[in-house]
Design a protein around this motif. Structure first.
Motif, PDB file in Angstrom:
ATOM      1  N   ASP A 135       0.801  -1.224   0.000  1.00 36.92           N
ATOM      2  CA  ASP A 135       0.000   0.000   0.000  1.00 36.92           C
ATOM      3  C   ASP A 135       0.836   1.276   0.000  1.00 36.92           C
ATOM      4  O   ASP A 135       0.579   2.187  -0.763  1.00 36.92           O
ATOM      5  CB  ASP A 135      -0.941   0.009   1.212  1.00 36.92           C
ATOM      6  N   ARG A 150       2.133  -6.224   3.642  1.00 34.84           N
ATOM      7  CA  ARG A 150       2.013  -4.831   4.052  1.00 34.84           C
ATOM      8  C   ARG A 150       2.787  -4.578   5.334  1.00 34.84           C
ATOM      9  O   ARG A 150       2.993  -5.492   6.126  1.00 34.84           O
ATOM     10  CB  ARG A 150       0.547  -4.471   4.290  1.00 34.84           C
ATOM     11  N   CYS A 208      -0.283  -0.389   7.540  1.00 34.19           N
ATOM     12  CA  CYS A 208      -1.208  -0.603   6.419  1.00 34.19           C
ATOM     13  C   CYS A 208      -1.998  -1.889   6.602  1.00 34.19           C
ATOM     14  O   CYS A 208      -3.148  -1.976   6.190  1.00 34.19           O
ATOM     15  CB  CYS A 208      -0.445  -0.643   5.101  1.00 34.19           C
TER      16      CYS A 208
END
Ligand SMILES: [Zn+2]
Length: 129
Positions: A98, A116, A120
């Motif tokens: 992300d 992630r 995130c």
């Protein structure tokens, strides 16, 4: 200075790749074993349609549902592990999906298939709820 501390060294990446490969093998074996067990539960005798077999059926269904849940969890993890291996191959491994920052070595060592960073990931999980 580049962001040295956010990305992995070759040795670290190699170590995580080995961890992922080992996990992949383990999951494949578990899934194969689950599949074999399911097959052996199938009625093999010719009298499968016998009415007496029906009362056993609901227990088998329950048993299979529990098994299927385990198998599908293994399968989901296998998909994630494979995706991580692909990301190692294409060089994007260790970058947060992300925000593009490093996922962090400690996090990857605990969970090599993590896509992630912690921040995130918790945002993504909140979105799913
Ligand atoms: Zn992130």
């Amino acid at each position: 200075m580049t962001h040295d501390n956010t990305f992995l060294t070759d040795a670290q990446r190699e170590q995580l790749r080995a961890q992922l490969e080992a996990r992949k093998e383990q999951l494949l074996q578990e899934l194969n074993a689950a599949q074999r067990d399911n097959l052996s539960l199938l009625p093999s005798r010719g009298d499968a349609a016998h009415p007496d077999d029906r009362k056993e059926h609901s227990e088998d269904m329950f048993f299979n549902t529990v098994r299927d849940a385990e198998a599908s969890r293994d399968h989901d993890e296998l998909v994630a592990v494979r995706a991580a291996l692909e990301r190692i191959a294409d060089g994007s491994y260790g970058e947060c999906l992300d925000c593009g920052q490093g996922v962090g070595l400690a996090r990857l060592q605990a969970q090599p298939q993590a896509l992630r960073c912690v921040g995130c990931q918790s945002k993504a999980e909140t979105r799913l709820k």
